[in-house]
Design a protein around this motif. Structure first.
Motif, PDB file in Angstrom:
ATOM      1  N   ILE A 113       0.856  -1.187   0.000  1.00 36.02           N
ATOM      2  CA  ILE A 113       0.000   0.000   0.000  1.00 36.02           C
ATOM      3  C   ILE A 113       0.891   1.235   0.000  1.00 36.02           C
ATOM      4  O   ILE A 113       1.782   1.352   0.847  1.00 36.02           O
ATOM      5  CB  ILE A 113      -0.917   0.032   1.249  1.00 36.02           C
ATOM      6  CG1 ILE A 113      -1.734  -1.262   1.362  1.00 36.02           C
ATOM      7  CG2 ILE A 113      -1.791   1.269   1.251  1.00 36.02           C
ATOM      8  CD1 ILE A 113      -2.672  -1.529   0.220  1.00 36.02           C
ATOM      9  N   ASP A 114       0.655   2.146  -0.930  1.00 34.96           N
ATOM     10  CA  ASP A 114       1.307   3.450  -0.965  1.00 34.96           C
ATOM     11  C   ASP A 114       0.199   4.471  -0.806  1.00 34.96           C
ATOM     12  O   ASP A 114      -0.738   4.482  -1.612  1.00 34.96           O
ATOM     13  CB  ASP A 114       2.042   3.665  -2.296  1.00 34.96           C
ATOM     14  CG  ASP A 114       3.150   2.657  -2.503  1.00 34.96           C
ATOM     15  OD1 ASP A 114       4.054   2.593  -1.652  1.00 34.96           O
ATOM     16  OD2 ASP A 114       3.123   1.933  -3.519  1.00 34.96           O
ATOM     17  N   ALA A 115       0.271   5.312   0.212  1.00 36.01           N
ATOM     18  CA  ALA A 115      -0.826   6.236   0.495  1.00 36.01           C
ATOM     19  C   ALA A 115      -0.290   7.601   0.901  1.00 36.01           C
ATOM     20  O   ALA A 115       0.782   7.710   1.500  1.00 36.01           O
ATOM     21  CB  ALA A 115      -1.718   5.679   1.594  1.00 36.01           C
ATOM     22  N   GLU A 116      -1.071   8.623   0.588  1.00 34.95           N
ATOM     23  CA  GLU A 116      -0.742  10.001   0.940  1.00 34.95           C
ATOM     24  C   GLU A 116      -1.878  10.576   1.783  1.00 34.95           C
ATOM     25  O   GLU A 116      -3.027  10.143   1.668  1.00 34.95           O
ATOM     26  CB  GLU A 116      -0.543  10.842  -0.326  1.00 34.95           C
ATOM     27  CG  GLU A 116       0.601  10.381  -1.212  1.00 34.95           C
ATOM     28  CD  GLU A 116       1.969  10.533  -0.568  1.00 34.95           C
ATOM     29  OE1 GLU A 116       2.152  11.446   0.270  1.00 34.95           O
ATOM     30  OE2 GLU A 116       2.868   9.725  -0.898  1.00 34.95           O
ATOM     31  N   LEU A 171      -1.596   9.502   7.437  1.00 34.40           N
ATOM     32  CA  LEU A 171      -1.489  10.723   8.230  1.00 34.40           C
ATOM     33  C   LEU A 171      -0.201  11.484   7.928  1.00 34.40           C
ATOM     34  O   LEU A 171      -0.037  12.614   8.385  1.00 34.40           O
ATOM     35  CB  LEU A 171      -1.553  10.387   9.725  1.00 34.40           C
ATOM     36  CG  LEU A 171      -2.817   9.668  10.198  1.00 34.40           C
ATOM     37  CD1 LEU A 171      -2.703   9.302  11.674  1.00 34.40           C
ATOM     38  CD2 LEU A 171      -4.051  10.530   9.944  1.00 34.40           C
ATOM     39  N   GLU A 172       0.713  10.852   7.191  1.00 32.14           N
ATOM     40  CA  GLU A 172       1.984  11.480   6.804  1.00 32.14           C
ATOM     41  C   GLU A 172       2.246  11.177   5.337  1.00 32.14           C
ATOM     42  O   GLU A 172       1.817  10.139   4.831  1.00 32.14           O
ATOM     43  CB  GLU A 172       3.150  10.934   7.646  1.00 32.14           C
ATOM     44  CG  GLU A 172       3.140  11.362   9.078  1.00 32.14           C
ATOM     45  CD  GLU A 172       4.354  10.847   9.854  1.00 32.14           C
ATOM     46  OE1 GLU A 172       5.224  10.166   9.274  1.00 32.14           O
ATOM     47  OE2 GLU A 172       4.414  11.134  11.057  1.00 32.14           O
ATOM     48  N   PRO A 173       2.999  12.055   4.664  1.00 32.72           N
ATOM     49  CA  PRO A 173       3.365  11.768   3.270  1.00 32.72           C
ATOM     50  C   PRO A 173       4.190  10.488   3.175  1.00 32.72           C
ATOM     51  O   PRO A 173       4.879  10.097   4.113  1.00 32.72           O
ATOM     52  CB  PRO A 173       4.214  12.979   2.862  1.00 32.72           C
ATOM     53  CG  PRO A 173       3.856  14.058   3.827  1.00 32.72           C
ATOM     54  CD  PRO A 173       3.488  13.362   5.111  1.00 32.72           C
ATOM     55  N   SER A 174       4.095   9.840   2.024  1.00 32.41           N
ATOM     56  CA  SER A 174       4.864   8.625   1.721  1.00 32.41           C
ATOM     57  C   SER A 174       4.618   7.501   2.726  1.00 32.41           C
ATOM     58  O   SER A 174       5.545   6.802   3.126  1.00 32.41           O
ATOM     59  CB  SER A 174       6.362   8.933   1.634  1.00 32.41           C
ATOM     60  OG  SER A 174       6.601   9.891   0.637  1.00 32.41           O
ATOM     61  N   THR A 175       3.377   7.339   3.127  1.00 31.66           N
ATOM     62  CA  THR A 175       3.029   6.232   4.017  1.00 31.66           C
ATOM     63  C   THR A 175       2.978   4.952   3.188  1.00 31.66           C
ATOM     64  O   THR A 175       2.381   4.926   2.116  1.00 31.66           O
ATOM     65  CB  THR A 175       1.682   6.505   4.721  1.00 31.66           C
ATOM     66  OG1 THR A 175       1.846   7.624   5.585  1.00 31.66           O
ATOM     67  CG2 THR A 175       1.224   5.303   5.531  1.00 31.66           C
ATOM     68  N   ARG A 176       3.623   3.920   3.698  1.00 31.24           N
ATOM     69  CA  ARG A 176       3.681   2.644   2.985  1.00 31.24           C
ATOM     70  C   ARG A 176       3.400   1.521   3.975  1.00 31.24           C
ATOM     71  O   ARG A 176       3.851   1.556   5.101  1.00 31.24           O
ATOM     72  CB  ARG A 176       5.045   2.452   2.340  1.00 31.24           C
ATOM     73  CG  ARG A 176       5.158   1.144   1.548  1.00 31.24           C
ATOM     74  CD  ARG A 176       6.428   1.090   0.777  1.00 31.24           C
ATOM     75  NE  ARG A 176       6.195   1.760  -0.501  1.00 31.24           N
ATOM     76  CZ  ARG A 176       7.100   1.856  -1.455  1.00 31.24           C
ATOM     77  NH1 ARG A 176       8.298   1.373  -1.284  1.00 31.24           N
ATOM     78  NH2 ARG A 176       6.814   2.452  -2.593  1.00 31.24           N
TER      79      ARG A 176
END
Length: 184
Positions: A113-116, A171-176
């Motif tokens: 999962i890659d999420a922003e 909740l933070e950039p570049s959450t994986r």
């Protein structure tokens, strides 16, 4: 936090699995390449077995390693990065922490999962019996059942029923994260 091997659970699992296999202490010890006295001590809840000893015993008993160390799990489970039962190697600076064991006959699909930050990913319930497992690698996220999400940090693990509405919110950039969808 110091993590201890759950000897009471391991002892019960060893006795249970040896009994189910119909094997004597002597035969299991022989197959595992350990002393009969060592196995007897482990079955009585004494000692501190290495990962190598437990692997040898799981092989001798023809059961998954996790079946010897995995205690019953609650419906939603969170394991923080410094928690969980660690089993150390006798040969190297190495330890394994079991996060989840697959039930017999389960299918597991693994996703990265890659999420922003921004809008949360809300998921409708999946098929009955689906369980989701998430291990956060980087960032921070709210993850879990939609009305009870849990904040995770790197190294934290959560499992929850995937057949209920659930959410993943970075909740933070570049959450994986790694997501495992388990179908029974």
């Amino acid at each position: 936090m110091e993590r201890e091997v759950p000897m009471k659970s391991i002892a019960a699992a060893l006795r249970r699995e040896r009994g189910a296999a119909g094997l004597s202490l002597t035969e299991v010890a022989r197959r595992a390449g350990i002393a009969k006295s060592t196995l007897s001590q482990l079955e009585s809840g004494q000692g501190n077995p290495s990962i190598e000893t437990l692997w040898a015993l799981s092989t001798a008993l023809n059961v998954p390693f996790s079946q010897l160390i995995d205690p019953p799990r609650p419906r939603v489970q969170v394991i923080r990065s410094d928690e969980g039962v660690a089993v150390a190697s006798a040969q190297a600076d190495y330890q394994a922490v079991l996060l989840a064991a697959a039930p017999p006959g389960a299918r597991r699909d693994i996703y990265r999962i890659d999420a922003e930050p921004g809008k949360a990913r809300a998921s409708d319930p999946h098929m009955p019996g689906v369980t989701e497992h998430v291990l956060l690698a980087t960032g921070r996220a709210l993850v879990g059942i939609a009305d009870e999400p849990v904040e995770l940090r790197p190294g934290d693990y959560i499992s929850y029923p995937g057949d209920l509405p659930h959410v993943f919110e970075a909740l933070e950039p570049s959450t994986r994260a790694v997501l495992v969808s388990e179908h029974t």
